[in-house]
Motif scaffolding. Structure first.
Motif, PDB file in Angstrom:
ATOM      1  N   LEU A 359       0.860  -1.189   0.000  1.00 42.77           N
ATOM      2  CA  LEU A 359       0.000   0.000   0.000  1.00 42.77           C
ATOM      3  C   LEU A 359       0.889   1.229   0.000  1.00 42.77           C
ATOM      4  O   LEU A 359       1.748   1.375   0.863  1.00 42.77           O
ATOM      5  CB  LEU A 359      -0.882  -0.048   1.258  1.00 42.77           C
ATOM      6  N   ARG A 360       0.701   2.094  -1.031  1.00 41.68           N
ATOM      7  CA  ARG A 360       1.611   3.224  -1.152  1.00 41.68           C
ATOM      8  C   ARG A 360       0.837   4.532  -1.297  1.00 41.68           C
ATOM      9  O   ARG A 360      -0.101   4.614  -2.096  1.00 41.68           O
ATOM     10  CB  ARG A 360       2.497   3.009  -2.380  1.00 41.68           C
ATOM     11  N   PHE A 361       1.181   5.504  -0.483  1.00 40.02           N
ATOM     12  CA  PHE A 361       0.614   6.854  -0.600  1.00 40.02           C
ATOM     13  C   PHE A 361       1.675   7.718  -1.260  1.00 40.02           C
ATOM     14  O   PHE A 361       2.815   7.726  -0.802  1.00 40.02           O
ATOM     15  CB  PHE A 361       0.307   7.444   0.780  1.00 40.02           C
ATOM     16  N   GLU A 362       1.308   8.407  -2.339  1.00 44.79           N
ATOM     17  CA  GLU A 362       2.288   9.266  -3.011  1.00 44.79           C
ATOM     18  C   GLU A 362       1.760  10.687  -3.095  1.00 44.79           C
ATOM     19  O   GLU A 362       0.798  10.953  -3.794  1.00 44.79           O
ATOM     20  CB  GLU A 362       2.567   8.745  -4.419  1.00 44.79           C
ATOM     21  N   GLY A 363       2.369  11.560  -2.346  1.00 46.16           N
ATOM     22  CA  GLY A 363       1.988  12.986  -2.379  1.00 46.16           C
ATOM     23  C   GLY A 363       0.503  13.204  -2.145  1.00 46.16           C
ATOM     24  O   GLY A 363      -0.108  14.070  -2.777  1.00 46.16           O
ATOM     25  N   VAL A 364      -0.089  12.413  -1.225  1.00 48.09           N
ATOM     26  CA  VAL A 364      -1.540  12.497  -1.034  1.00 48.09           C
ATOM     27  C   VAL A 364      -1.911  13.775  -0.283  1.00 48.09           C
ATOM     28  O   VAL A 364      -1.335  14.092   0.764  1.00 48.09           O
ATOM     29  CB  VAL A 364      -2.057  11.266  -0.258  1.00 48.09           C
ATOM     30  N   ARG A 365      -2.822  14.499  -0.871  1.00 47.66           N
ATOM     31  CA  ARG A 365      -3.350  15.726  -0.283  1.00 47.66           C
ATOM     32  C   ARG A 365      -4.836  15.531  -0.111  1.00 47.66           C
ATOM     33  O   ARG A 365      -5.488  14.941  -0.972  1.00 47.66           O
ATOM     34  CB  ARG A 365      -3.166  16.855  -1.293  1.00 47.66           C
ATOM     35  N   PHE A 366      -5.381  16.015   1.000  1.00 46.47           N
ATOM     36  CA  PHE A 366      -6.833  15.904   1.149  1.00 46.47           C
ATOM     37  C   PHE A 366      -7.382  17.027   1.995  1.00 46.47           C
ATOM     38  O   PHE A 366      -6.837  17.346   3.050  1.00 46.47           O
ATOM     39  CB  PHE A 366      -7.226  14.569   1.781  1.00 46.47           C
ATOM     40  N   ARG A 367      -8.447  17.640   1.509  1.00 43.01           N
ATOM     41  CA  ARG A 367      -9.211  18.560   2.348  1.00 43.01           C
ATOM     42  C   ARG A 367     -10.676  18.185   2.206  1.00 43.01           C
ATOM     43  O   ARG A 367     -11.129  17.763   1.143  1.00 43.01           O
ATOM     44  CB  ARG A 367      -8.970  20.004   1.972  1.00 43.01           C
ATOM     45  N   TYR A 368     -11.429  18.298   3.290  1.00 46.29           N
ATOM     46  CA  TYR A 368     -12.858  17.975   3.234  1.00 46.29           C
ATOM     47  C   TYR A 368     -13.559  18.966   2.327  1.00 46.29           C
ATOM     48  O   TYR A 368     -13.298  20.163   2.409  1.00 46.29           O
ATOM     49  CB  TYR A 368     -13.467  17.984   4.638  1.00 46.29           C
ATOM     50  N   PRO A 369     -14.438  18.450   1.459  1.00 45.93           N
ATOM     51  CA  PRO A 369     -15.115  19.341   0.505  1.00 45.93           C
ATOM     52  C   PRO A 369     -15.898  20.455   1.187  1.00 45.93           C
ATOM     53  O   PRO A 369     -16.051  21.535   0.629  1.00 45.93           O
ATOM     54  CB  PRO A 369     -16.066  18.415  -0.260  1.00 45.93           C
ATOM     55  N   ASP A 370     -16.381  20.195   2.414  1.00 48.77           N
ATOM     56  CA  ASP A 370     -17.189  21.238   3.060  1.00 48.77           C
ATOM     57  C   ASP A 370     -16.374  22.070   4.040  1.00 48.77           C
ATOM     58  O   ASP A 370     -16.925  22.852   4.801  1.00 48.77           O
ATOM     59  CB  ASP A 370     -18.398  20.608   3.769  1.00 48.77           C
ATOM     60  N   HIS A 413     -13.660   8.918   0.620  1.00 48.60           N
ATOM     61  CA  HIS A 413     -13.533  10.298   0.165  1.00 48.60           C
ATOM     62  C   HIS A 413     -12.594  10.293  -1.028  1.00 48.60           C
ATOM     63  O   HIS A 413     -11.724   9.425  -1.133  1.00 48.60           O
ATOM     64  CB  HIS A 413     -12.935  11.186   1.257  1.00 48.60           C
ATOM     65  N   GLU A 414     -12.767  11.243  -1.922  1.00 46.01           N
ATOM     66  CA  GLU A 414     -11.873  11.344  -3.072  1.00 46.01           C
ATOM     67  C   GLU A 414     -10.669  12.208  -2.706  1.00 46.01           C
ATOM     68  O   GLU A 414     -10.813  13.239  -2.047  1.00 46.01           O
ATOM     69  CB  GLU A 414     -12.606  11.958  -4.266  1.00 46.01           C
ATOM     70  N   LEU A 415      -9.500  11.777  -3.177  1.00 52.86           N
ATOM     71  CA  LEU A 415      -8.288  12.537  -2.910  1.00 52.86           C
ATOM     72  C   LEU A 415      -8.379  13.918  -3.531  1.00 52.86           C
ATOM     73  O   LEU A 415      -8.989  14.097  -4.571  1.00 52.86           O
ATOM     74  CB  LEU A 415      -7.087  11.829  -3.544  1.00 52.86           C
ATOM     75  N   THR A 416      -7.740  14.893  -2.858  1.00 54.89           N
ATOM     76  CA  THR A 416      -7.646  16.215  -3.463  1.00 54.89           C
ATOM     77  C   THR A 416      -6.433  16.249  -4.391  1.00 54.89           C
ATOM     78  O   THR A 416      -6.410  16.963  -5.387  1.00 54.89           O
ATOM     79  CB  THR A 416      -7.497  17.297  -2.372  1.00 54.89           C
ATOM     80  N   GLY A 417      -5.410  15.472  -4.039  1.00 59.16           N
ATOM     81  CA  GLY A 417      -4.214  15.424  -4.883  1.00 59.16           C
ATOM     82  C   GLY A 417      -3.405  14.181  -4.571  1.00 59.16           C
ATOM     83  O   GLY A 417      -3.631  13.516  -3.562  1.00 59.16           O
ATOM     84  N   GLY A 418      -2.455  13.848  -5.444  1.00 64.60           N
ATOM     85  CA  GLY A 418      -1.608  12.684  -5.232  1.00 64.60           C
ATOM     86  C   GLY A 418      -2.322  11.399  -5.599  1.00 64.60           C
ATOM     87  O   GLY A 418      -3.398  11.429  -6.219  1.00 64.60           O
ATOM     88  N   ARG A 419      -1.718  10.257  -5.214  1.00 61.83           N
ATOM     89  CA  ARG A 419      -2.400   8.995  -5.503  1.00 61.83           C
ATOM     90  C   ARG A 419      -2.071   7.927  -4.468  1.00 61.83           C
ATOM     91  O   ARG A 419      -1.083   8.027  -3.738  1.00 61.83           O
ATOM     92  CB  ARG A 419      -2.071   8.504  -6.907  1.00 61.83           C
ATOM     93  N   ILE A 420      -2.943   6.927  -4.432  1.00 62.97           N
ATOM     94  CA  ILE A 420      -2.748   5.788  -3.542  1.00 62.97           C
ATOM     95  C   ILE A 420      -2.727   4.552  -4.420  1.00 62.97           C
ATOM     96  O   ILE A 420      -3.591   4.402  -5.296  1.00 62.97           O
ATOM     97  CB  ILE A 420      -3.883   5.677  -2.511  1.00 62.97           C
ATOM     98  N   THR A 421      -1.733   3.695  -4.234  1.00 66.83           N
ATOM     99  CA  THR A 421      -1.691   2.481  -5.054  1.00 66.83           C
ATOM    100  C   THR A 421      -1.723   1.242  -4.165  1.00 66.83           C
ATOM    101  O   THR A 421      -1.206   1.237  -3.042  1.00 66.83           O
ATOM    102  CB  THR A 421      -0.426   2.429  -5.922  1.00 66.83           C
ATOM    103  N   LEU A 422      -2.379   0.198  -4.689  1.00 71.15           N
ATOM    104  CA  LEU A 422      -2.389  -1.116  -4.040  1.00 71.15           C
ATOM    105  C   LEU A 422      -1.654  -2.063  -4.967  1.00 71.15           C
ATOM    106  O   LEU A 422      -2.078  -2.244  -6.112  1.00 71.15           O
ATOM    107  CB  LEU A 422      -3.821  -1.608  -3.851  1.00 71.15           C
ATOM    108  N   ASP A 423      -0.565  -2.625  -4.529  1.00 69.08           N
ATOM    109  CA  ASP A 423       0.272  -3.463  -5.382  1.00 69.08           C
ATOM    110  C   ASP A 423       0.522  -2.795  -6.729  1.00 69.08           C
ATOM    111  O   ASP A 423       0.430  -3.413  -7.794  1.00 69.08           O
ATOM    112  CB  ASP A 423      -0.377  -4.840  -5.604  1.00 69.08           C
ATOM    113  N   GLY A 424       0.770  -1.500  -6.686  1.00 71.35           N
ATOM    114  CA  GLY A 424       1.126  -0.782  -7.904  1.00 71.35           C
ATOM    115  C   GLY A 424      -0.044  -0.264  -8.701  1.00 71.35           C
ATOM    116  O   GLY A 424       0.138   0.464  -9.672  1.00 71.35           O
ATOM    117  N   ARG A 425      -1.263  -0.603  -8.321  1.00 63.73           N
ATOM    118  CA  ARG A 425      -2.416  -0.128  -9.096  1.00 63.73           C
ATOM    119  C   ARG A 425      -3.093   1.037  -8.396  1.00 63.73           C
ATOM    120  O   ARG A 425      -3.413   0.964  -7.208  1.00 63.73           O
ATOM    121  CB  ARG A 425      -3.422  -1.258  -9.312  1.00 63.73           C
TER     122      ARG A 425
END
Ligand SMILES: Nc1ncnc2c1ncn2[C@@H]1O[C@H](COP(=O)(O)OP(=O)(O)OP(=O)(O)O)[C@@H](O)[C@H]1O
Ligand SMILES: [Mg+2]
Length: 615
Positions: A359-370, A413-425
């Motif tokens: 499980l890999r988090f890459e540059g994940v950014r998140f803010r609540y939409p509200d 929730h949807e990421l605001t930026g970056g990505r999350i991968t599971l076994d590279g996907r």
């Protein structure tokens, strides 16, 4: 499950009533009415015929008065009376037929709309449910849909029926005597103007009333769900006051509606009545002058009287239609909210490269939409790699965003930026269904549904068998299940047996592990357990964790020790990763978080085996 603590309706959601015309709004019901259109139209046609039959009465009357009565022919009078009776019976039968024709199809329209609403609510993103008060959703699914069904059954049909009857009636009136006919027709124009103005005022009152019903539903629901807190703090008075205030406001709005309706009904009754009086006087003068036959005057007046109900009813039919338009608008406000987007299928998703597994988090950014615009995002830049098969503990101060981070993995929730991968996907490119079979979660707040223990646990893996269920209950140390009246078949949740916090937490944990998921995300899964049970669960959990890649939010050192490595979340970033020992040595913040927990636990010693104060 509806959210119970969402704020009252966001005022931005309240579309001004005038934004879309009532007709345009009501036309949106067409897809639901389409399947029953034939029956509905049949029923409306029957009603039109029945209603127009009432206009035949005056013609028969005219014949009786100008024929048999003038000629002193009793047989003819009896014949006429027989015809009137037959007409009356036919009319009654036709109206009965109409009701029979529409009742069942319209119930199915309501059921279809309710089904769609429920399905849609299930598919709306968590962010939507965070934003909307549950009472507003409940009232849309109940009161509003009932208003819509009643509209289709009654006002819609009768607006058409009465419209046709009024037009046909006036054609007859004008044909009988155009001068008197025009006298009767005189109030039509001012009435139309009045009705038009009434509609827009009434629409906004109706909207307010329906929103207030939603707020009231929210208060009722919260008071029922929060009954322990209300009683525990002796807040029933203030809760009752909140309820009373809201219902007082609602009462005010309903009274405004009633006043508006009374006004328009008064005018709608008065003006035609005055016109009728004028026609009566003029007509009598003409009969006296011999310019008009008595039969024609009788027919004319009884036609006018037959039109009374159709005209009088226009006011409240319009009011009911307006309410239906508001209800429809409220229904579609929810239906128009976009559902969770599916993963954008990345063409040829990259295969797991070396080191990209897990499980890999890459540059994940998140803010609540509200969240307010000016606020910092909860997660600023998260870079973290949980290697395949590894267990990573996630540690951070309260409110640092641990729960938020874990909710991103199953894409709640949807990421605001970056990505999350599971076994590279990239999880953004996966079908939600696939993602959610790969990832299992246990949340901080263990939620049980009104179903058996087994059903609650097997939500985690529908196809799991009895052996897997037993194993999962074993891992979660849920031995208490055996002692329940009906073992794993016992009903729990709101409609069943109440379980303790720790018992619920263990069932939630069993739900997470039952499918032996590849990826396991646990948000503080042992917080409600006493130290001994916690140790037992940990021992059993080790096996499960060894077989999966896991991210475990932890507050206590004992939970941290389950993990191979620990990540420290602080200020929206992962500020340190290492083993528990390494971080204790090298990181002051970590040392502070962990030692605080240790100290508190020692302080708690004799008081609390529950490990309270560790959160
Ligand atoms: N649905 C939401 N909408 C807006 N803001 C939220 C929402 N949920 C949480 N937050 C905010 O995000 C921040 C992080 O919350 P989060 O629940 O992730 O913290 P946490 O680290 O899990 O805390 P704890 O240890 O107490 O469980 C908090 O400041 C909180 O106010
Ligand atoms: Mg949390």
């Amino acid at each position: 499950m509806p959210t119970t603590h969402a704020p009252a309706t966001d005022p931005d959601q309240l579309v001004p009533a005038a934004e879309q015309s009532a007709v345009r709004t009501l036309l949106r019901l067409w897809p639901y009415v389409r399947p029953v259109r034939a029956r509905w139209a049949g029923a409306a046609a029957v009603a039109v015929v029945a209603s127009c039959l009432s206009l035949v009465f005056p013609i028969v009357l005219k014949w009786i008065v100008d024929g048999p009565v003038t000629d002193h022919d009793p047989g003819g009078v009896w014949l006429g009376a027989g015809m009137l009776l037959a007409l009356g019976v036919t009319e009654a039968l036709l109206f009965g037929l109409r009701r029979w024709l529409v009742a069942r199809p319209l119930a199915s329209v309501e059921a279809a709309m309710r089904g769609d609403l429920f399905r849609h609510l299930q598919r709306l993103p968590v962010a939507f449910h965070d934003r909307w008060a549950s009472g507003q959703l409940l009232s849309r699914g109940t009161t509003d849909l009932m208003v819509v069904r009643m509209f289709l059954a009654f006002p819609l049909t009768f607006l058409i029926v009465n419209g046709v009857t009024i037009v046909a009636g006036f054609v007859l009136l004008i044909a009988q005597d155009w001068g008197l006919g025009l006298v009767l027709l005189a109030p039509a124009l001012p009435l139309m103007v009045l009705c038009y103005r009434f509609e827009s005022t009434y629409a906004s009152a109706a909207r307010r009333a329906q929103d207030q019903v939603g707020d009231l539903t929210t208060v009722v629901e919260e008071s029922v769900l929060g009954i322990r807190i209300i009683k525990g703090f002796g807040r029933h008075r203030s809760q009752a006051r909140a309820f009373r205030d809201l219902s007082h406001t609602l009462r005010g709005t309903e009274l405004t509606k009633a006043r508006l309706l009374a006004g328009i009904l008064g005018v709608i009754t008065l003006l035609p009545e005055m016109a009728l009086g004028a026609a009566l006087v003029l007509g009598s003068v003409q009969v006296a002058d011999g310019k008009l036959s008595a039969g024609t005057l009788v027919a004319f007046l009884s036609t006018a009287l037959a039109l009374r109900w159709p005209i009088d009813s226009i006011g409240f039919l319009l009011a009911m239609s307006q309410e239906a338009a508001t209800a429809t608008r409220r229904f579609f406000e929810v239906m128009d909210e976009p559902e969770e987007s599916e993963g954008v299928s990345a063409a040829g998703a990259p295969a797991a490269e070396d080191g990209a597994g897990g499980l890999r988090f890459e540059g994940v950014r998140f803010r609540y939409p509200d969240a307010p615009d000016a606020s910092e995002p909860v997660l600023e830049r998260i870079d973290l790699h949980v290697r395949s098969g590894e267990t990573m503990a996630l540690v951070g101060a309260t409110g640092s965003g641990k729960t938020t981070l874990t909710a991103l993995v199953p894409r709640l929730h949807e990421l605001t930026g970056g990505r999350i991968t599971l076994d590279g996907r990239d999880i953004g490119s996966m079908e939600r269904e696939e993602l959610r079979t790969l990832v299992s979660v246990a949340f901080e707040e263990p939620t049980l549904f009104s179903a058996s223990v087994a059903e609650n646990v097997l939500m985690g893996a529908v196809e799991a068998d009895a052996a897997q269920l037993d194993r999962a209950l074993g891992v979660a140390q849920a031995g208490f299940v055996k002692a329940l009246p009906d073992a794993a078949g016992t009903q729990v949740g709101e409609q069943g047996l109440s379980l303790s916090g720790g018992q619920r937490q263990r069932l939630a944990l069993a739900r997470a592990v039952v499918g032996s998921p590849r990826f396991l995300v646990l948000d503080d899964p042992l917080s409600a357990l006493d130290v001994h049970t916690e140790a037992l669960v940990e021992a059993a959990l080790r096996e499960v964790l060894a077989a999966s890649t896991a991210l475990v939010v932890a507050h206590r050192p004992s939970t941290v020790l389950l993990a191979d490595r620990v990540a420290l979340l602080s200020g929206g970033r992962i500020t340190a990763v290492g083993t528990h020992q390494e971080l204790l040595r090298a990181n002051a913040e970590y040392r502070h978080l962990m030692s605080g927990a240790d100290l508190q636990r020692e302080d708690d010693g004799p008081l609390g085996p529950e490990g309270k104060g560790t959160r």
